[in-house]
Design a protein around this motif. Structure first.
Motif, PDB file in Angstrom:
ATOM      1  N   ALA A 159       8.704 -45.915  -3.704  1.00 13.46           N
ATOM      2  CA  ALA A 159       8.357 -45.272  -2.685  1.00 13.46           C
ATOM      3  C   ALA A 159       7.576 -46.639  -2.109  1.00 13.46           C
ATOM      4  O   ALA A 159       7.205 -46.197  -0.684  1.00 13.46           O
ATOM      5  CB  ALA A 159       6.255 -45.374  -3.316  1.00 13.46           C
ATOM      6  N   ARG A 161       7.803 -46.484   2.327  1.00 11.43           N
ATOM      7  CA  ARG A 161       6.727 -46.414   3.424  1.00 11.43           C
ATOM      8  C   ARG A 161       7.639 -47.733   4.413  1.00 11.43           C
ATOM      9  O   ARG A 161       7.189 -47.646   5.288  1.00 11.43           O
ATOM     10  CB  ARG A 161       5.780 -47.028   2.402  1.00 11.43           C
ATOM     11  N   THR A 184       8.822 -35.574   7.283  1.00 10.54           N
ATOM     12  CA  THR A 184       8.068 -34.967   7.229  1.00 10.54           C
ATOM     13  C   THR A 184       8.627 -33.277   7.237  1.00 10.54           C
ATOM     14  O   THR A 184       8.818 -32.730   8.528  1.00 10.54           O
ATOM     15  CB  THR A 184       6.884 -35.273   7.465  1.00 10.54           C
ATOM     16  N   ASP A 208       1.069 -38.409   7.715  1.00 10.77           N
ATOM     17  CA  ASP A 208       1.091 -39.368   7.099  1.00 10.77           C
ATOM     18  C   ASP A 208       0.738 -40.394   7.784  1.00 10.77           C
ATOM     19  O   ASP A 208      -0.398 -41.674   7.187  1.00 10.77           O
ATOM     20  CB  ASP A 208       2.863 -40.378   6.509  1.00 10.77           C
ATOM     21  N   PHE A 210      -2.393 -43.134   6.255  1.00 13.39           N
ATOM     22  CA  PHE A 210      -3.340 -42.060   5.219  1.00 13.39           C
ATOM     23  C   PHE A 210      -3.409 -42.786   4.147  1.00 13.39           C
ATOM     24  O   PHE A 210      -2.903 -42.814   3.013  1.00 13.39           O
ATOM     25  CB  PHE A 210      -3.712 -40.860   5.980  1.00 13.39           C
ATOM     26  N   PRO A 211      -4.572 -42.513   3.459  1.00 15.94           N
ATOM     27  CA  PRO A 211      -4.760 -42.486   1.478  1.00 15.94           C
ATOM     28  C   PRO A 211      -4.098 -41.915   1.303  1.00 15.94           C
ATOM     29  O   PRO A 211      -2.824 -42.126   0.518  1.00 15.94           O
ATOM     30  CB  PRO A 211      -6.408 -42.821   1.464  1.00 15.94           C
ATOM     31  N   GLN A 212      -3.593 -40.416   1.775  1.00 17.16           N
ATOM     32  CA  GLN A 212      -3.082 -39.665   1.399  1.00 17.16           C
ATOM     33  C   GLN A 212      -2.663 -38.701   2.873  1.00 17.16           C
ATOM     34  O   GLN A 212      -3.671 -38.516   3.378  1.00 17.16           O
ATOM     35  CB  GLN A 212      -3.841 -38.520  -0.264  1.00 17.16           C
ATOM     36  N   PRO A 213      -1.680 -38.248   2.229  1.00 19.56           N
ATOM     37  CA  PRO A 213      -0.738 -37.241   3.772  1.00 19.56           C
ATOM     38  C   PRO A 213      -1.683 -36.255   3.777  1.00 19.56           C
ATOM     39  O   PRO A 213      -2.469 -35.669   2.345  1.00 19.56           O
ATOM     40  CB  PRO A 213       0.742 -37.242   2.725  1.00 19.56           C
ATOM     41  N   GLN A 215      -2.847 -32.474   4.178  1.00 23.85           N
ATOM     42  CA  GLN A 215      -1.932 -31.418   3.892  1.00 23.85           C
ATOM     43  C   GLN A 215      -1.913 -29.544   4.932  1.00 23.85           C
ATOM     44  O   GLN A 215      -2.049 -28.950   5.000  1.00 23.85           O
ATOM     45  CB  GLN A 215      -2.724 -30.720   2.579  1.00 23.85           C
ATOM     46  N   GLU A 260      -8.112 -31.543   8.072  1.00 22.30           N
ATOM     47  CA  GLU A 260      -8.148 -32.694   6.880  1.00 22.30           C
ATOM     48  C   GLU A 260      -8.601 -33.936   8.674  1.00 22.30           C
ATOM     49  O   GLU A 260      -8.726 -35.266   7.861  1.00 22.30           O
ATOM     50  CB  GLU A 260      -7.502 -32.671   6.024  1.00 22.30           C
ATOM     51  N   VAL A 265     -10.553 -37.368   7.210  1.00 20.65           N
ATOM     52  CA  VAL A 265     -10.081 -38.851   6.859  1.00 20.65           C
ATOM     53  C   VAL A 265      -9.844 -39.944   8.019  1.00 20.65           C
ATOM     54  O   VAL A 265     -10.499 -40.856   7.385  1.00 20.65           O
ATOM     55  CB  VAL A 265      -8.616 -38.724   6.764  1.00 20.65           C
TER      56      VAL A 265
END
Length: 256
Positions: A14, A18, A163, A213, A228-231, A233, A237, A241
Motif C-alpha cells: 500500500a 500511494r 482508477t 482518491d 482522502f481518509p477513504q476513496p 465510492q 460523498e 468528506v
C-alpha cells in the motif's frame, strides 16, 4: 557454487501504491521518451503534465515538435516523473511509466475534460492551448517501474495506480463546480488541508483537481497531493468528506 541472484524488486504494498500515485498526481513536468521514426533511436524531451480524473497522464504538445511526430508514428513511449530535491538526485523517488499515446480529437468529451483539467493545473498554458497546432494526448499506462529511493524498487501494474469504475464519469460531471466553489468560498479550508494533511508551507493554495482518491492543490510553482481518509465510492460523498477533513485539521491546529 554460485549464489542465487538476489531479486531487487520488492513486493508492491500500500505504501508503494500511494507513493506512485503521489508522484503521478503531483508532477508538473516529466521526461517523455519516444522512438524517433527516421532512426529508431530513443528521443527524450521535457513536457508539462497533468492527470485525468482516473490518473492517466495528460500532455499538451505542438505538432511542430519532434516528439509529437514520433508519437503519431509509433505511440509507444515512456514518461519519467519525480522531481529531485536537495542532495543526491538519485536518492529521491521517481516513477517510469510505459505508455501508449492517444491523441484526443478536438471537441470530443475526452478532449474537453483533458483540456479543463490540464489548464486547471497549468493555467499559463492557456496562452497556446487553443492554437491549431497543439493537441492533447492521454498517455495510457500499461505498467510502471517505481524507485522509492536506494533499495526500494517496485514493479506496478496499471490497476495499482489507475482508477476505474463509474466514479470517474460521476466526478467528471461535478468536479469543476466543486473546484470553483472551494477556490472561491473556502480558501481557508484549502490552506488547512495543505498544512495539516500535506505538511506543506506557504499560502495561496488553490484546488486544481478532485478524484476518487484525493485532491490536488497548487500554490505558484508548488504542488501538494492530499489523499482522502477513504476513496470515494460516489461523487456525492465529496462534500461531506471535505467538511470532515476541515474539522479534523482545525481541531488539530487548536490543540497545538
Amino acid at each position: 557454487m554460485t549464489e542465487p541472484k538476489k531479486d531487487v524488486i520488492r513486493e508492491t504494498d500500500a505504501e508503494a501504491v500511494r507513493l506512485a500515485k503521489t508522484l503521478i498526481r503531483a508532477a508538473r513536468f516529466g521526461a517523455l521518451a519516444v522512438i524517433e521514426p527516421a532512426t529508431g533511436a530513443p528521443l527524450a524531451s521535457r513536457v508539462g503534465v497533468a492527470t485525468d480524473i482516473d490518473g492517466t497522464p495528460l500532455i499538451l504538445i505542438s505538432m511542430l515538435s519532434a516528439h509529437t511526430g514520433a508519437l503519431l508514428a509509433d505511440p509507444r513511449c515512456s514518461l519519467l516523473l519525480g522531481e529531485p530535491g536537495q542532495g543526491d538526485p538519485l536518492a529521491h523517488p521517481r516513477i517510469s511509466l510505459s505508455c501508449r499515446a492517444l491523441r484526443l480529437e478536438r471537441g470530443t468529451a475526452d478532449q474537453i475534460r483533458a483540456e479543463r483539467r490540464y489548464l486547471n493545473r497549468n493555467p499559463k498554458a492557456k496562452l497556446y492551448a487553443g492554437l491549431g497546432d497543439f493537441s492533447f494526448f492521454r498517455l495510457e499506462p500499461g505498467r510502471a517501474s517505481l524507485n522509492g529511493g536506494f533499495g526500494k524498487a517496485y514493479l506496478l501494474d496499471r490497476d495499482d495506480f489507475i482508477t476505474g469504475g463509474g466514479i470517474v464519469e460521476e466526478l467528471a460531471g461535478s468536479e469543476q463546480a466543486a473546484l470553483e466553489h472551494m477556490n472561491t468560498d473556502h480558501s481557508d479550508a484549502l490552506a488547512l488541508y495543505a498544512r495539516h494533511f500535506g505538511r506543506a508551507e506557504g499560502d495561496g493554495w488553490t484546488a486544481t483537481g478532485f478524484d476518487a482518491d484525493g485532491m490536488d492543490l497548487a500554490a505558484s510553482d508548488a504542488t501538494c497531493r492530499i489523499f482522502f481518509p477513504q476513496p470515494l465510492q460516489a461523487a456525492r460523498e465529496l462534500r461531506s468528506v471535505l467538511v470532515e477533513m476541515a474539522k479534523t485539521a482545525r481541531a488539530a491546529e487548536q490543540e497545538r
